[in-house]
Scaffold this motif. Structure first.
Motif, PDB file in Angstrom:
ATOM      1  N   LEU A 112      39.711   4.907 -12.184  1.00 20.61           N
ATOM      2  CA  LEU A 112      38.630   3.908 -11.960  1.00 20.61           C
ATOM      3  C   LEU A 112      37.414   4.776 -10.998  1.00 20.61           C
ATOM      4  O   LEU A 112      36.387   4.641 -11.485  1.00 20.61           O
ATOM      5  CB  LEU A 112      39.013   2.656 -11.014  1.00 20.61           C
ATOM      6  N   PRO A 113      37.748   5.330  -9.936  1.00 22.05           N
ATOM      7  CA  PRO A 113      36.697   6.068  -9.244  1.00 22.05           C
ATOM      8  C   PRO A 113      35.853   7.067 -10.299  1.00 22.05           C
ATOM      9  O   PRO A 113      34.895   7.185 -10.034  1.00 22.05           O
ATOM     10  CB  PRO A 113      37.369   6.847  -7.946  1.00 22.05           C
ATOM     11  N   GLY A 114      36.830   7.792 -11.132  1.00 25.55           N
ATOM     12  CA  GLY A 114      35.979   8.662 -12.102  1.00 25.55           C
ATOM     13  C   GLY A 114      35.058   7.940 -12.935  1.00 25.55           C
ATOM     14  O   GLY A 114      34.018   8.294 -13.231  1.00 25.55           O
ATOM     15  N   LEU A 115      35.653   6.710 -13.354  1.00 26.54           N
ATOM     16  CA  LEU A 115      34.748   6.035 -14.348  1.00 26.54           C
ATOM     17  C   LEU A 115      33.271   5.695 -13.670  1.00 26.54           C
ATOM     18  O   LEU A 115      32.226   5.704 -14.097  1.00 26.54           O
ATOM     19  CB  LEU A 115      35.404   4.760 -14.921  1.00 26.54           C
ATOM     20  N   GLY A 116      33.647   5.284 -12.383  1.00 25.57           N
ATOM     21  CA  GLY A 116      32.414   4.917 -11.250  1.00 25.57           C
ATOM     22  C   GLY A 116      31.518   5.896 -11.165  1.00 25.57           C
ATOM     23  O   GLY A 116      30.190   5.792 -11.444  1.00 25.57           O
ATOM     24  N   VAL A 117      31.898   7.195 -11.020  1.00 24.49           N
ATOM     25  CA  VAL A 117      31.060   8.519 -10.736  1.00 24.49           C
ATOM     26  C   VAL A 117      30.214   8.553 -12.154  1.00 24.49           C
ATOM     27  O   VAL A 117      29.210   8.904 -12.197  1.00 24.49           O
ATOM     28  CB  VAL A 117      31.581   9.770 -10.372  1.00 24.49           C
ATOM     29  N   LEU A 118      30.954   8.365 -13.386  1.00 23.05           N
ATOM     30  CA  LEU A 118      30.213   8.634 -14.722  1.00 23.05           C
ATOM     31  C   LEU A 118      29.175   7.516 -14.946  1.00 23.05           C
ATOM     32  O   LEU A 118      28.101   7.681 -15.423  1.00 23.05           O
ATOM     33  CB  LEU A 118      31.368   8.603 -15.820  1.00 23.05           C
ATOM     34  N   PHE A 119      29.825   6.265 -14.438  1.00 20.26           N
ATOM     35  CA  PHE A 119      28.739   5.164 -14.608  1.00 20.26           C
ATOM     36  C   PHE A 119      27.406   5.496 -13.849  1.00 20.26           C
ATOM     37  O   PHE A 119      26.211   5.343 -14.473  1.00 20.26           O
ATOM     38  CB  PHE A 119      29.337   3.807 -14.189  1.00 20.26           C
ATOM     39  N   GLU A 120      27.687   5.865 -12.499  1.00 19.86           N
ATOM     40  CA  GLU A 120      26.610   6.147 -11.788  1.00 19.86           C
ATOM     41  C   GLU A 120      25.520   7.300 -12.264  1.00 19.86           C
ATOM     42  O   GLU A 120      24.477   7.174 -12.265  1.00 19.86           O
ATOM     43  CB  GLU A 120      27.216   6.548 -10.541  1.00 19.86           C
ATOM     44  N   GLN A 166      20.188   7.715 -14.887  1.00 19.92           N
ATOM     45  CA  GLN A 166      19.388   8.242 -15.983  1.00 19.92           C
ATOM     46  C   GLN A 166      18.895   7.269 -16.941  1.00 19.92           C
ATOM     47  O   GLN A 166      17.840   7.796 -17.851  1.00 19.92           O
ATOM     48  CB  GLN A 166      20.190   9.471 -16.685  1.00 19.92           C
ATOM     49  N   SER A 167      19.079   5.951 -16.466  1.00 20.30           N
ATOM     50  CA  SER A 167      18.602   5.053 -17.437  1.00 20.30           C
ATOM     51  C   SER A 167      17.276   4.527 -16.988  1.00 20.30           C
ATOM     52  O   SER A 167      16.967   4.269 -15.687  1.00 20.30           O
ATOM     53  CB  SER A 167      19.744   3.994 -17.523  1.00 20.30           C
ATOM     54  N   ASN A 168      16.604   4.006 -17.822  1.00 23.31           N
ATOM     55  CA  ASN A 168      15.364   3.091 -17.575  1.00 23.31           C
ATOM     56  C   ASN A 168      15.460   1.944 -17.169  1.00 23.31           C
ATOM     57  O   ASN A 168      16.841   1.346 -17.345  1.00 23.31           O
ATOM     58  CB  ASN A 168      14.208   3.277 -18.623  1.00 23.31           C
ATOM     59  N   PRO A 169      14.476   1.243 -16.655  1.00 25.04           N
ATOM     60  CA  PRO A 169      14.955  -0.226 -16.057  1.00 25.04           C
ATOM     61  C   PRO A 169      15.443  -1.185 -17.272  1.00 25.04           C
ATOM     62  O   PRO A 169      16.009  -2.042 -17.077  1.00 25.04           O
ATOM     63  CB  PRO A 169      13.445  -0.564 -15.532  1.00 25.04           C
ATOM     64  N   SER A 170      14.873  -1.084 -18.413  1.00 20.45           N
ATOM     65  CA  SER A 170      15.117  -1.765 -19.565  1.00 20.45           C
ATOM     66  C   SER A 170      16.798  -1.698 -20.132  1.00 20.45           C
ATOM     67  O   SER A 170      17.357  -2.526 -20.177  1.00 20.45           O
ATOM     68  CB  SER A 170      14.288  -1.596 -20.777  1.00 20.45           C
ATOM     69  N   SER A 171      17.048  -0.287 -19.974  1.00 20.31           N
ATOM     70  CA  SER A 171      18.560   0.134 -20.249  1.00 20.31           C
ATOM     71  C   SER A 171      19.294  -0.725 -19.095  1.00 20.31           C
ATOM     72  O   SER A 171      20.449  -0.964 -19.276  1.00 20.31           O
ATOM     73  CB  SER A 171      18.924   1.612 -20.404  1.00 20.31           C
ATOM     74  N   GLN A 172      19.042  -0.382 -17.772  1.00 21.60           N
ATOM     75  CA  GLN A 172      19.914  -1.011 -16.682  1.00 21.60           C
ATOM     76  C   GLN A 172      19.853  -2.460 -16.666  1.00 21.60           C
ATOM     77  O   GLN A 172      20.940  -2.957 -16.659  1.00 21.60           O
ATOM     78  CB  GLN A 172      19.163  -0.549 -15.453  1.00 21.60           C
ATOM     79  N   GLY A 173      18.945  -3.196 -17.366  1.00 20.25           N
ATOM     80  CA  GLY A 173      18.783  -4.569 -17.366  1.00 20.25           C
ATOM     81  C   GLY A 173      19.763  -5.082 -18.337  1.00 20.25           C
ATOM     82  O   GLY A 173      20.745  -5.958 -18.283  1.00 20.25           O
TER      83      GLY A 173
END
Length: 81
Positions: free
Chosen positions: A37-45, A50-57
């Motif tokens: 899970l920590p590894g997935l968290g780093v990848l998600f971070e 790198q995502s724009n606000p629309s993608s983050q939303g």
């Protein structure tokens, strides 16, 4: 001995992976050993930054919807503590 933080260690481990290998890392980590899970968290971070606000939303909405529906199943799926 050099001290390396967890984020950097995870990045170093997958940095040279192909897209298919990254997909395999993600898929093999989901619903398996919680040590991943920590590894997935780093990848998600990395994705989040790198995502724009629309993608983050969209990600937040998808997560919110999942958590809202999962909230009805908390008794069936207790936390492994």
């Amino acid at each position: 001995m050099n001290n390396i933080d967890l984020r950097q260690a995870i990045i170093n481990r997958v940095q040279s992976n192909t897209a298919d290998q990254l997909k395999e890392v993600i898929e093999s980590s989901i619903d398996h050993d919680e040590r991943a899970l920590p590894g997935l968290g780093v990848l998600f971070e990395m994705i989040w930054k790198q995502s724009n606000p629309s993608s983050q939303g969209q990600m937040v909405q998808a997560l919110h919807q999942h958590l809202s529906s999962a909230g009805n199943n908390t008794a069936a799926n207790p936390s492994p503590s």
